[in-house]
Scaffold this motif. Structure first.
Motif, PDB file in Angstrom:
ATOM      1  N   ALA A 574       0.821  -1.208   0.000  1.00 60.70           N
ATOM      2  CA  ALA A 574       0.000   0.000   0.000  1.00 60.70           C
ATOM      3  C   ALA A 574       0.860   1.267   0.000  1.00 60.70           C
ATOM      4  O   ALA A 574       0.316   2.375   0.078  1.00 60.70           O
ATOM      5  CB  ALA A 574      -0.929  -0.004   1.211  1.00 60.70           C
ATOM      6  N   GLY A 575       2.181   1.136  -0.041  1.00 58.15           N
ATOM      7  CA  GLY A 575       3.064   2.292  -0.067  1.00 58.15           C
ATOM      8  C   GLY A 575       3.346   2.876   1.301  1.00 58.15           C
ATOM      9  O   GLY A 575       3.867   3.980   1.415  1.00 58.15           O
ATOM     10  N   GLY A 576       2.997   2.137   2.360  1.00 61.29           N
ATOM     11  CA  GLY A 576       3.209   2.643   3.711  1.00 61.29           C
ATOM     12  C   GLY A 576       4.370   1.962   4.388  1.00 61.29           C
ATOM     13  O   GLY A 576       5.166   1.243   3.773  1.00 61.29           O
ATOM     14  N   ASP A 577       4.490   2.172   5.687  1.00 58.56           N
ATOM     15  CA  ASP A 577       5.528   1.510   6.468  1.00 58.56           C
ATOM     16  C   ASP A 577       4.960   1.148   7.835  1.00 58.56           C
ATOM     17  O   ASP A 577       3.965   1.706   8.289  1.00 58.56           O
ATOM     18  CB  ASP A 577       6.774   2.390   6.610  1.00 58.56           C
ATOM     19  CG  ASP A 577       6.436   3.775   7.135  1.00 58.56           C
ATOM     20  OD1 ASP A 577       6.770   4.752   6.472  1.00 58.56           O
ATOM     21  OD2 ASP A 577       5.821   3.870   8.233  1.00 58.56           O
ATOM     22  N   ILE A 578       5.601   0.169   8.472  1.00 56.04           N
ATOM     23  CA  ILE A 578       5.172  -0.326   9.781  1.00 56.04           C
ATOM     24  C   ILE A 578       6.384  -0.447  10.679  1.00 56.04           C
ATOM     25  O   ILE A 578       7.471  -0.836  10.221  1.00 56.04           O
ATOM     26  CB  ILE A 578       4.435  -1.683   9.649  1.00 56.04           C
ATOM     27  CG1 ILE A 578       3.948  -2.168  11.020  1.00 56.04           C
ATOM     28  CG2 ILE A 578       5.300  -2.732   8.989  1.00 56.04           C
ATOM     29  CD1 ILE A 578       3.035  -3.373  10.942  1.00 56.04           C
ATOM     30  N   GLN A 583       6.865   0.304  24.676  1.00 55.37           N
ATOM     31  CA  GLN A 583       6.366   1.501  25.344  1.00 55.37           C
ATOM     32  C   GLN A 583       7.137   1.739  26.649  1.00 55.37           C
ATOM     33  O   GLN A 583       7.653   0.796  27.263  1.00 55.37           O
ATOM     34  CB  GLN A 583       4.871   1.355  25.646  1.00 55.37           C
ATOM     35  CG  GLN A 583       4.034   1.092  24.398  1.00 55.37           C
ATOM     36  CD  GLN A 583       2.561   1.006  24.717  1.00 55.37           C
ATOM     37  OE1 GLN A 583       1.829   1.966  24.536  1.00 55.37           O
ATOM     38  NE2 GLN A 583       2.141  -0.140  25.203  1.00 55.37           N
ATOM     39  N   SER A 584       7.167   2.987  27.070  1.00 53.27           N
ATOM     40  CA  SER A 584       7.900   3.320  28.286  1.00 53.27           C
ATOM     41  C   SER A 584       7.268   2.714  29.530  1.00 53.27           C
ATOM     42  O   SER A 584       7.968   2.361  30.484  1.00 53.27           O
ATOM     43  CB  SER A 584       7.971   4.848  28.448  1.00 53.27           C
ATOM     44  OG  SER A 584       6.651   5.391  28.504  1.00 53.27           O
ATOM     45  N   ASP A 585       5.938   2.548  29.520  1.00 55.84           N
ATOM     46  CA  ASP A 585       5.261   1.974  30.694  1.00 55.84           C
ATOM     47  C   ASP A 585       5.015   0.480  30.540  1.00 55.84           C
ATOM     48  O   ASP A 585       4.221  -0.105  31.283  1.00 55.84           O
ATOM     49  CB  ASP A 585       3.922   2.690  30.944  1.00 55.84           C
ATOM     50  CG  ASP A 585       3.020   2.642  29.714  1.00 55.84           C
ATOM     51  OD1 ASP A 585       1.824   2.922  29.856  1.00 55.84           O
ATOM     52  OD2 ASP A 585       3.517   2.296  28.620  1.00 55.84           O
ATOM     53  N   GLY A 586       5.662  -0.163  29.564  1.00 58.39           N
ATOM     54  CA  GLY A 586       5.552  -1.592  29.392  1.00 58.39           C
ATOM     55  C   GLY A 586       4.649  -1.953  28.225  1.00 58.39           C
ATOM     56  O   GLY A 586       3.695  -1.251  27.900  1.00 58.39           O
ATOM     57  N   GLY A 587       4.941  -3.084  27.573  1.00 58.40           N
ATOM     58  CA  GLY A 587       4.148  -3.534  26.453  1.00 58.40           C
ATOM     59  C   GLY A 587       4.728  -3.083  25.123  1.00 58.40           C
ATOM     60  O   GLY A 587       5.679  -2.309  25.053  1.00 58.40           O
ATOM     61  N   ALA A 588       4.140  -3.598  24.056  1.00 52.71           N
ATOM     62  CA  ALA A 588       4.604  -3.306  22.706  1.00 52.71           C
ATOM     63  C   ALA A 588       3.587  -2.430  21.987  1.00 52.71           C
ATOM     64  O   ALA A 588       2.408  -2.408  22.336  1.00 52.71           O
ATOM     65  CB  ALA A 588       4.825  -4.600  21.924  1.00 52.71           C
ATOM     66  N   CYS A 589       4.058  -1.727  20.966  1.00 55.63           N
ATOM     67  CA  CYS A 589       3.199  -0.862  20.141  1.00 55.63           C
ATOM     68  C   CYS A 589       3.584  -1.055  18.680  1.00 55.63           C
ATOM     69  O   CYS A 589       4.758  -0.950  18.317  1.00 55.63           O
ATOM     70  CB  CYS A 589       3.328   0.598  20.550  1.00 55.63           C
ATOM     71  SG  CYS A 589       2.304   1.717  19.554  1.00 55.63           S
ATOM     72  N   PHE A 590       2.592  -1.370  17.834  1.00 61.06           N
ATOM     73  CA  PHE A 590       2.788  -1.503  16.406  1.00 61.06           C
ATOM     74  C   PHE A 590       2.144  -0.283  15.723  1.00 61.06           C
ATOM     75  O   PHE A 590       0.952   0.000  15.945  1.00 61.06           O
ATOM     76  CB  PHE A 590       2.165  -2.794  15.872  1.00 61.06           C
ATOM     77  CG  PHE A 590       2.909  -4.014  16.286  1.00 61.06           C
ATOM     78  CD1 PHE A 590       2.723  -4.576  17.542  1.00 61.06           C
ATOM     79  CD2 PHE A 590       3.826  -4.615  15.429  1.00 61.06           C
ATOM     80  CE1 PHE A 590       3.410  -5.699  17.931  1.00 61.06           C
ATOM     81  CE2 PHE A 590       4.510  -5.745  15.812  1.00 61.06           C
ATOM     82  CZ  PHE A 590       4.305  -6.272  17.066  1.00 61.06           C
ATOM     83  N   SER A 591       2.934   0.425  14.914  1.00 59.18           N
ATOM     84  CA  SER A 591       2.483   1.665  14.273  1.00 59.18           C
ATOM     85  C   SER A 591       2.521   1.489  12.760  1.00 59.18           C
ATOM     86  O   SER A 591       3.559   1.137  12.191  1.00 59.18           O
ATOM     87  CB  SER A 591       3.368   2.844  14.686  1.00 59.18           C
ATOM     88  OG  SER A 591       3.343   3.016  16.096  1.00 59.18           O
ATOM     89  N   VAL A 592       1.359   1.705  12.122  1.00 59.56           N
ATOM     90  CA  VAL A 592       1.231   1.595  10.666  1.00 59.56           C
ATOM     91  C   VAL A 592       0.992   2.999  10.117  1.00 59.56           C
ATOM     92  O   VAL A 592       0.099   3.717  10.589  1.00 59.56           O
ATOM     93  CB  VAL A 592       0.068   0.661  10.294  1.00 59.56           C
ATOM     94  CG1 VAL A 592      -0.112   0.634   8.773  1.00 59.56           C
ATOM     95  CG2 VAL A 592       0.319  -0.736  10.835  1.00 59.56           C
ATOM     96  N   ARG A 593       1.775   3.370   9.117  1.00 56.27           N
ATOM     97  CA  ARG A 593       1.641   4.693   8.487  1.00 56.27           C
ATOM     98  C   ARG A 593       1.315   4.487   7.014  1.00 56.27           C
ATOM     99  O   ARG A 593       2.072   3.855   6.274  1.00 56.27           O
ATOM    100  CB  ARG A 593       2.937   5.489   8.633  1.00 56.27           C
ATOM    101  CG  ARG A 593       2.879   6.915   8.088  1.00 56.27           C
ATOM    102  CD  ARG A 593       4.219   7.595   8.302  1.00 56.27           C
ATOM    103  NE  ARG A 593       4.215   8.976   7.841  1.00 56.27           N
ATOM    104  CZ  ARG A 593       4.451   9.340   6.586  1.00 56.27           C
ATOM    105  NH1 ARG A 593       4.718   8.413   5.662  1.00 56.27           N
ATOM    106  NH2 ARG A 593       4.432  10.625   6.247  1.00 56.27           N
ATOM    107  N   LEU A 594       0.136   4.995   6.581  1.00 54.00           N
ATOM    108  CA  LEU A 594      -0.327   4.807   5.210  1.00 54.00           C
ATOM    109  C   LEU A 594      -0.492   6.171   4.540  1.00 54.00           C
ATOM    110  O   LEU A 594      -1.183   7.049   5.088  1.00 54.00           O
ATOM    111  CB  LEU A 594      -1.657   4.059   5.193  1.00 54.00           C
ATOM    112  CG  LEU A 594      -1.630   2.636   5.774  1.00 54.00           C
ATOM    113  CD1 LEU A 594      -3.037   2.119   5.947  1.00 54.00           C
ATOM    114  CD2 LEU A 594      -0.830   1.712   4.874  1.00 54.00           C
ATOM    115  N   PRO A 595       0.108   6.375   3.370  1.00 52.66           N
ATOM    116  CA  PRO A 595      -0.038   7.662   2.682  1.00 52.66           C
ATOM    117  C   PRO A 595      -1.421   7.788   2.054  1.00 52.66           C
ATOM    118  O   PRO A 595      -2.023   6.809   1.614  1.00 52.66           O
ATOM    119  CB  PRO A 595       1.062   7.612   1.617  1.00 52.66           C
ATOM    120  CG  PRO A 595       1.239   6.144   1.352  1.00 52.66           C
ATOM    121  CD  PRO A 595       1.002   5.447   2.641  1.00 52.66           C
ATOM    122  N   LEU A 596      -1.946   9.011   2.025  1.00 57.17           N
ATOM    123  CA  LEU A 596      -3.229   9.283   1.396  1.00 57.17           C
ATOM    124  C   LEU A 596      -2.993   9.809  -0.014  1.00 57.17           C
ATOM    125  O   LEU A 596      -2.006  10.522  -0.298  1.00 57.17           O
ATOM    126  CB  LEU A 596      -4.001  10.326   2.199  1.00 57.17           C
ATOM    127  CG  LEU A 596      -4.410   9.907   3.627  1.00 57.17           C
ATOM    128  CD1 LEU A 596      -4.990  11.104   4.368  1.00 57.17           C
ATOM    129  CD2 LEU A 596      -5.411   8.775   3.580  1.00 57.17           C
TER     130      LEU A 596
END
Length: 602
Positions: A574-578, A583-596
């Motif tokens: 889709a032309g984006g990135d992941i 996280q600083s307070d514990g746990g994981a975070c998955f970030s998806v960035r999609l161009p419009l």
């Protein structure tokens, strides 16, 4: 001599290393067996303690159920009138009928009335040929205790009925004076039958160590230790166990609860607790063969696993050595080429020959590089095939086992077991279908750019994710706008959210906080999707490795490790990135960035 020493020295070093490795594997296997033995022993100890507590409380409740019966019957006017008219046959018959009805309704073994001298005036078994009316039981301890104003409790074998039971006696008072004793006999064979049906080995012993109840009939009315002469005389005088020999059991009974007992080469765990009001002890025997087999199995698995790892390490070492020798040979070749180039630099012929040699060397190098690339591809393919084969072999083996069992159940006509096995086979085929579907999705490349409103897909995604979230006791919280446009096809967007939320739910483990956050942010020219959890987080060194195919931190049999690789492929298409981060307070975070696209920019 020095040449011979140099020849054998590497071999001696190799043998010493091999001996050290074998010793290490053996010690690890022994340690694994010991830990497995201790763990299984503790588990069995706990289970037996709980079972013993249940049995002892049940027995105590059964005995207490009849505790008040003789006291209540002693207040009956008909019973008291019988003691006033002890020689009246009509009164004796009337009370015997009354006791018979009460005994039948209460479920006790026998009810009878004794006068002050211990003679039986009325009994619930009056209609039997071996009824006890007229018999004297002054020698019984329960009669003496009740005649002295207390509560008589006693276990013994009936001298006339020859049936064991628990006797509870209460004094019969008339105008404050004790004129007789009322006795209830409680049968114990029902409790033994229930224990035997449960497949347990249970015995109950009295304060003298005499086995009074047991699921093993041969042990009844034997002793756990030798009886002293005074104790034997006391038992004979009271005729507590009638004519039983009271022989000692042919093994040494453990002194404390939790000790072990060996009978005929069988090792048993013995758990003991106090029960009832007669200073009894209930003992539960558990077979330790399962724990021992588990320990041997752990040792074998550990030994084979370490052996396989050792062989793999030795093979990797051999490959490194060959690679090092190849590199040394290549460097030697290059030095030789340089020397020859210097020697032939004076003449054009020698220069042309050197150029030709260099071309040949370049071709050989190119061939070697091509072969190396092909070898790398084969290794990757081999890794994938090994991983897939491992994942598929487990359900295939289960299918074969269930099919064999189903054939046997069909031959026996056991349709219920056949239906249960077919359900298990369907579950295994669904598991295989899920694996192959994941592989197909990983291999497929379809257009994923499009238009979706995430707020319209939320309800369907909640239904799809509900079983996975419930399995992990997790809760998904949405933080999105309405409408919530995403530049992806609906199926592609659903695939991304399902994989990321499912991984987050599985990663929660033993975490106290079971929340998963899904948030969408609209930016200038792009949209961001963030999914975070409160699990243990990602590897700190290379968190983005989780997007590699077949990478998984889950145990074998719980996925192929393609979920995040599929997500990464969709995002890239889709032309984006992941990105993945902790996280600083514990746990994981998955970030998806999609161009419009230009027309999609808010």
């Amino acid at each position: 001599m020095n040449t011979i020493a140099r020849t054998y020295k590497p071999h001696i070093r190799f043998l010493l290393q091999l001996l050290l490795i074998v010793t290490g594997i053996a010690m690890a296997a022994v340690l694994a067996a010991y830990l497995s033995w201790q763990r299984t022993l503790i588990q069995q100890h706990t289970e037996m303690s709980n079972q013993l507590a249940l049995y002892s409380s049940t027995m105590h409740a059964e005995l207490r159920r009849f505790e008040a019966l003789p006291y209540v019957l002693a207040l009956s006017s008909s019973v008291q009138n019988l003691l006033r008219e002890a020689n009246s046959p009509e009164r004796s018959h009337q009370v015997s009928l009354y006791l018979e009805n009460i005994n039948r309704e209460a479920g006790s073994g026998m009810l009878y009335v004794l006068d002050r001298d211990g003679r039986t005036l009325a009994s619930s078994n009056w209609a039997n040929s071996n009824n006890i009316i007229g018999n004297n039981y002054q020698f019984r301890p329960y009669f003496s205790a009740a005649r002295n104003g207390g509560t008589g409790r006693f276990f013994g074998i009936g001298v006339d009925t020859h049936q064991p039971g628990v006797y509870i006696a209460q004094p019969i008072r008339i105008n404050g004076q004790i004129h007789g004793v009322l006795v209830v006999k409680i049968k114990t064979d029902g409790m033994e039958t229930n224990w035997r049906k449960g497949g347990e080995q249970v015995l109950v012993s009295d304060s003298n160590g005499v086995v009074i109840m047991s699921t093993i009939p041969a042990w009844k009315f034997s002793t756990l230790q030798e009886l002293s002469a005074p104790v034997r005389k006391q038992l004979q005088d009271s005729r507590q166990y009638d004519n039983a020999a009271l022989a000692r059991l042919p093994f040494d009974w453990p002194a404390a609860s939790g000790d072990r007992l060996r009978i005929n080469n069988q090792e048993l765990l013995v758990m003991t607790s106090n029960v009832g009001l007669l200073d009894w002890k209930m003992s539960l025997l558990g077979d330790l063969s399962t724990a021992r087999h588990q320990a041997w199995l752990s040792a074998a698995v550990t030994g084979f696993a370490l052996l396989a790892l050792t062989m793999a390490a030795l093979y990797a070492r051999l490959l490194r050595r060959r690679r090092r020798d190849s590199l040394a040979a290549q460097q030697t070749l290059e030095r030789t080429v340089e020397e020859r180039t210097a020697e032939l630099a004076s003449t054009n012929q020698r220069l042309l020959a050197e150029i030709n040699d260099k071309r040949q060397a370049e071709l050989a190098l190119h061939d070697a590089q091509t072969e190396l690339i092909q070898s790398s591809k084969l290794r990757a393919l081999g890794l994938m095939a090994t991983h897939i084969a491992h994942e598929l072999n487990q359900p295939l083996a289960a299918l074969r086992s269930f099919a064999d069992n189903t054939r046997q159940y069909l031959a026996l006509g056991q349709t219920a077991q056949v239906d249960a096995n077919l359900e298990r086979i369907i579950a295994q085929t669904d598991k295989l279908g899920a694996m192959t579907a994941e592989l197909k999705l990983f291999a497929a490349r379809r257009p994923v750019r499009g238009h979706s409103d995430l707020s319209l897909l939320q309800a369907g995604l909640d239904d799809t994710l509900a079983p996975r979230l419930a399995l992990n006791n997790a809760q998904l919280y949405w933080d999105i706008e309405r409408p919530c446009p995403i530049p992806l096809e609906p199926l592609a967007l659903e695939q991304i959210i399902i994989n990321l939320v499912s991984n987050a739910a599985d990663a929660l483990g033993q975490s106290v906080t079971r929340d998963i956050q899904l948030r969408v942010l609209s930016r200038a020219g792009h949209v961001e999707l963030h999914i975070s959890d409160h699990g243990p987080g990602l590897p700190t060194s290379q968190p983005d490795r989780v997007f590699e195919p077949f990478y998984s931190s889950k145990p074998y049999g719980q996925g192929l490790g393609l979920g995040l690789a599929i997500v990464a492929g969709i995002v890239r298409d889709a032309g984006g990135d992941i990105h993945a981060s902790n996280q600083s307070d514990g746990g994981a975070c998955f970030s998806v960035r999609l161009p419009l696209a230009q027309q999609e920019t808010p």
